[in-house]
Design a protein around this motif. Structure first.
Motif, PDB file in Angstrom:
ATOM      1  N   GLY A 192       0.783  -1.228   0.000  1.00 40.83           N
ATOM      2  CA  GLY A 192       0.000   0.000   0.000  1.00 40.83           C
ATOM      3  C   GLY A 192       0.812   1.274   0.000  1.00 40.83           C
ATOM      4  O   GLY A 192       0.245   2.366  -0.013  1.00 40.83           O
ATOM      5  N   LYS A 193       2.136   1.163  -0.001  1.00 33.80           N
ATOM      6  CA  LYS A 193       2.994   2.347   0.058  1.00 33.80           C
ATOM      7  C   LYS A 193       3.531   2.758  -1.315  1.00 33.80           C
ATOM      8  O   LYS A 193       4.279   3.738  -1.411  1.00 33.80           O
ATOM      9  CB  LYS A 193       4.168   2.098   1.014  1.00 33.80           C
ATOM     10  CG  LYS A 193       3.736   1.837   2.458  1.00 33.80           C
ATOM     11  CD  LYS A 193       4.934   1.597   3.362  1.00 33.80           C
ATOM     12  CE  LYS A 193       4.490   1.338   4.797  1.00 33.80           C
ATOM     13  NZ  LYS A 193       5.656   1.077   5.699  1.00 33.80           N
ATOM     14  N   GLY A 194       3.181   2.012  -2.349  1.00 32.72           N
ATOM     15  CA  GLY A 194       3.635   2.377  -3.687  1.00 32.72           C
ATOM     16  C   GLY A 194       5.113   2.154  -3.912  1.00 32.72           C
ATOM     17  O   GLY A 194       5.724   2.827  -4.744  1.00 32.72           O
ATOM     18  N   LEU A 195       5.702   1.190  -3.189  1.00 36.89           N
ATOM     19  CA  LEU A 195       7.140   0.944  -3.293  1.00 36.89           C
ATOM     20  C   LEU A 195       7.468  -0.381  -3.968  1.00 36.89           C
ATOM     21  O   LEU A 195       8.636  -0.685  -4.206  1.00 36.89           O
ATOM     22  CB  LEU A 195       7.766   0.946  -1.882  1.00 36.89           C
ATOM     23  CG  LEU A 195       7.568   2.208  -1.046  1.00 36.89           C
ATOM     24  CD1 LEU A 195       8.131   2.004   0.363  1.00 36.89           C
ATOM     25  CD2 LEU A 195       8.242   3.401  -1.721  1.00 36.89           C
ATOM     26  N   LYS A 201      19.054   4.507 -11.612  1.00 34.80           N
ATOM     27  CA  LYS A 201      18.434   4.347 -10.295  1.00 34.80           C
ATOM     28  C   LYS A 201      17.120   5.109 -10.168  1.00 34.80           C
ATOM     29  O   LYS A 201      16.225   4.693  -9.440  1.00 34.80           O
ATOM     30  CB  LYS A 201      19.406   4.822  -9.209  1.00 34.80           C
ATOM     31  CG  LYS A 201      20.641   3.950  -9.057  1.00 34.80           C
ATOM     32  CD  LYS A 201      21.520   4.442  -7.917  1.00 34.80           C
ATOM     33  CE  LYS A 201      22.736   3.528  -7.719  1.00 34.80           C
ATOM     34  NZ  LYS A 201      23.592   4.002  -6.598  1.00 34.80           N
ATOM     35  N   GLU A 202      17.010   6.228 -10.876  1.00 31.50           N
ATOM     36  CA  GLU A 202      15.802   7.035 -10.749  1.00 31.50           C
ATOM     37  C   GLU A 202      14.569   6.315 -11.284  1.00 31.50           C
ATOM     38  O   GLU A 202      13.438   6.702 -10.974  1.00 31.50           O
ATOM     39  CB  GLU A 202      15.982   8.376 -11.472  1.00 31.50           C
ATOM     40  CG  GLU A 202      16.087   8.300 -12.983  1.00 31.50           C
ATOM     41  CD  GLU A 202      17.479   7.967 -13.502  1.00 31.50           C
ATOM     42  OE1 GLU A 202      17.682   8.007 -14.729  1.00 31.50           O
ATOM     43  OE2 GLU A 202      18.369   7.683 -12.655  1.00 31.50           O
ATOM     44  N   ASN A 203      14.784   5.263 -12.081  1.00 26.86           N
ATOM     45  CA  ASN A 203      13.663   4.513 -12.647  1.00 26.86           C
ATOM     46  C   ASN A 203      13.536   3.108 -12.073  1.00 26.86           C
ATOM     47  O   ASN A 203      12.723   2.322 -12.540  1.00 26.86           O
ATOM     48  CB  ASN A 203      13.805   4.428 -14.176  1.00 26.86           C
ATOM     49  CG  ASN A 203      13.668   5.783 -14.834  1.00 26.86           C
ATOM     50  OD1 ASN A 203      12.920   6.636 -14.362  1.00 26.86           O
ATOM     51  ND2 ASN A 203      14.398   5.994 -15.919  1.00 26.86           N
ATOM     52  N   ARG A 204      14.344   2.801 -11.053  1.00 33.22           N
ATOM     53  CA  ARG A 204      14.280   1.500 -10.397  1.00 33.22           C
ATOM     54  C   ARG A 204      13.699   1.642  -9.000  1.00 33.22           C
ATOM     55  O   ARG A 204      13.896   2.660  -8.327  1.00 33.22           O
ATOM     56  CB  ARG A 204      15.677   0.863 -10.311  1.00 33.22           C
ATOM     57  CG  ARG A 204      16.313   0.580 -11.653  1.00 33.22           C
ATOM     58  CD  ARG A 204      17.426  -0.455 -11.532  1.00 33.22           C
ATOM     59  NE  ARG A 204      18.551   0.011 -10.754  1.00 33.22           N
ATOM     60  CZ  ARG A 204      19.705   0.423 -11.273  1.00 33.22           C
ATOM     61  NH1 ARG A 204      19.860   0.442 -12.586  1.00 33.22           N
ATOM     62  NH2 ARG A 204      20.685   0.815 -10.505  1.00 33.22           N
ATOM     63  N   THR A 205      13.004   0.605  -8.554  1.00 36.58           N
ATOM     64  CA  THR A 205      12.420   0.626  -7.208  1.00 36.58           C
ATOM     65  C   THR A 205      13.489   0.356  -6.158  1.00 36.58           C
ATOM     66  O   THR A 205      14.614  -0.039  -6.465  1.00 36.58           O
ATOM     67  CB  THR A 205      11.303  -0.420  -7.103  1.00 36.58           C
ATOM     68  OG1 THR A 205      11.780  -1.677  -7.579  1.00 36.58           O
ATOM     69  CG2 THR A 205      10.092   0.006  -7.929  1.00 36.58           C
ATOM     70  N   GLY A 206      13.112   0.545  -4.899  1.00 35.18           N
ATOM     71  CA  GLY A 206      14.070   0.486  -3.801  1.00 35.18           C
ATOM     72  C   GLY A 206      14.803  -0.829  -3.667  1.00 35.18           C
ATOM     73  O   GLY A 206      15.982  -0.852  -3.281  1.00 35.18           O
TER      74      GLY A 206
END
Length: 369
Positions: A304-307, A345-350
C-alpha cells in the motif's frame, strides 16, 4: 558429471527475442473469446500483490495485448480438514487454461497448508520453470548469467509423507516415481528444443540416494534415447551449487532438470546470481493448465505504500505470453521492462537500489513500449 571440456566451452550469446517457449508437452490450447481476446485468470495475491498486478494490467492495456483479465479470490477454505481453493477460482483457471498469480501468504494458525503447494496439487502443475538471466545495466557480482532450471513440482520431499516413529524420532519419506520423473524430464527435453538449447543437465544425488535419485537418473538416460538431437549430461547437486556460485557462465548451454527439493534450492540460488527474486520469472506447467507467478513474498511491510517492484510478475507474464504464442507482445513488454531497469536508479524501485515508486516504474515501462 560434466566434463571440464564441455563445462567450460564458450557459450553462444542468446538473444531474448528469439525465445518462443512453445513445446509439445504442456502446450496451450486456449481459444479467443467473442471479442478476439484471450481470457486469463488473474490471482492478484496478498500484500503488494494488488499493486504489482495493477501495474501489469496498466502495461498490458498500453501495449494493446489481446487479453482480458478475469480476477478471482483464492482465499483458502478447509474441506474435511484439507486446504481447498474456492470452486469459483478453480473453475476459472480450468476454463481459461492459464493464470497469472501474484504472491500469496498462507494463513498462519488456521490449519492451512501452503497455498502455492495447494495450487500445484489442484491443477497437477508438474514442472516449475525458472529462467535467470543477467539484466544489462543492473550490476551484480556475477555477469552473463543465463540459466534455465526445471524443477519436478509434485513429489520428492514435498510429498508431505512423514510421521513420528517414536517420541523424538521423525521419519519423512522422499517419494520418487518413474511416471512423474519421466513427465518432467520429457518436458525439459521439449523445452530445450523450444529455446534452441542442445544440452540437458540432470542434477541428482544418486551417489547417496541410489534408489530414489537413481530412478530419476535412469529415467533420464532412457528418455534421452528419444532425443538424439539433444545431449544428456549429469551432475551431483553439490557440484552444481559449487560451480554455479564459482562461475555460472558455462551453464548457459544447458537446461537443468532435477527433483523437487534440489530445484527449490537451486532456483533461488540462481535468482540470487542476477539480483534476487524480484527480478525472476516463474511458470508452473501442467498438461492442461499453467500458472505463471511472481515467486517473491507478499511483503506486507511495504504493501500500500507504492514501493513494490512489479518486475518479477511482469517477466512471468512475458513467459505466459510466449506460452500462449503471443511472442511479439512478449518481446515488446520484456524489452521495455529491461530497458527501464537499465536506464538508472531514478527509474528502479528500492529493492533494486533505486528511488522510483511503483507508479513511476510502470509509467517508464509504458513510455518504452
Amino acid at each position: 558429471m560434466l566434463s571440464s571440456r564441455s563445462l567450460f566451452r564458450a557459450a553462444t550469446p542468446f538473444i531474448r527475442a528469439q525465445r518462443t517457449y512453445a513445446t509439445s508437452v504442456a502446450s496451450f490450447n486456449g481459444k479467443k473469446n467473442a471479442n478476439g481476446n484471450y481470457t486469463v485468470t488473474m490471482i492478484e495475491g496478498d500484500g503488494i500483490g494488488i499493486e504489482i498486478s495493477e501495474a501489469v494490467k496498466d502495461i498490458y492495456k498500453a501495449a494493446k495485448v489481446p487479453i482480458e483479465w478475469e480476477p478471482v479470490d483464492v482465499t483458502p477454505i478447509l474441506v474435511d480438514g484439507k486446504t481447498t481453493i474456492p470452486k469459483v477460482a478453480v473453475d476459472s483457471v480450468r476454463k481459461n487454461l492459464v493464470a497469472l498469480k501474484g504472491p500469496l501468504a498462507t494463513p498462519v494458525g488456521k490449519g492451512h497448508v501452503s497455498l502455492n503447494l495447494t495450487l500445484r496439487r489442484t491443477f497437477n502443475l508438474f514442472a516449475n520453470v525458472r529462467p535467470c538471466k543477467s539484466i544489462v545495466g543492473y550490476k551484480t557480482p556475477y555477469d552473463g548469467v543465463d540459466t534455465v532450471l526445471i524443477r519436478e513440482n509434485t513429489e520428492g520431499e514435498y510429498s508431505g509423507i512423514e510421521h513420528v516413529v517414536v517420541p523424538g524420532v521423525v521419519q519423512s519419506i522422499k517419494l520418487i516415481t518413474k511416471e512423474a520423473s519421466e513427465r518432467v524430464l520429457r518436458y525439459a527435453f521439449e523445452y530445450a528444443r523450444s529455446i534452441n538449447k542442445t544440452k540437458i543437465l540432470a542434477v541428482h544425488k544418486a551417489s547417496i540416494m541410489k534408489v530414489s535419485d537413481g530412478l530419476f537418473l535412469s529415467t533420464a538416460k532412457e528418455l534421452a534415447k528419444e532425443y538424439p538431437d539433444l545431449t544428456l549430461e549429469t551432475e551431483l547437486i553439490d557440484s552444481t551449487c559449487l560451480r554455479l556460485v564459482t562461475d555460472p557462465a558455462p551453464y548457459k548451454d544447458y537446461v537443468m532438470v532435477m527433483p523437487n527439493l534440489y530445484g527449490d534450492i537451486l532456483s533461488d540460488l540462481s535468482s540470487g546470481l542476477i539480483g534476487g527474486l524480484g527480478l525472476t520469472p516463474s511458470g508452473n506447467m501442467g498438461d492442461e493448465v499453467s500458472i505463471f507467478e511472481a515467486v517473491h513474498g507478499s511483503a506486507p511491510d511495504i504493501a500500500g505504500k507504492g514501493l513494490a517492484n512489479p518486475t518479477a510478475l511482469l517477466l512471468s507474464s512475458v513467459m505466459m505470453l510466449r506460452h500462449m504464442g503471443l511472442n511479439d507482445h512478449a518481446v515488446k513488454i520484456e524489452n521495455a521492462v529491461l530497458s527501464t531497469i537499465a536506464s538508472g536508479k531514478e527509474n528502479r524501485t528500492g529493492d533494486l537500489k533505486g528511488t522510483a515508486s511503483t507508479k513511476h516504474f510502470t509509467e517508464q515501462v509504458i513510455s518504452r513500449l
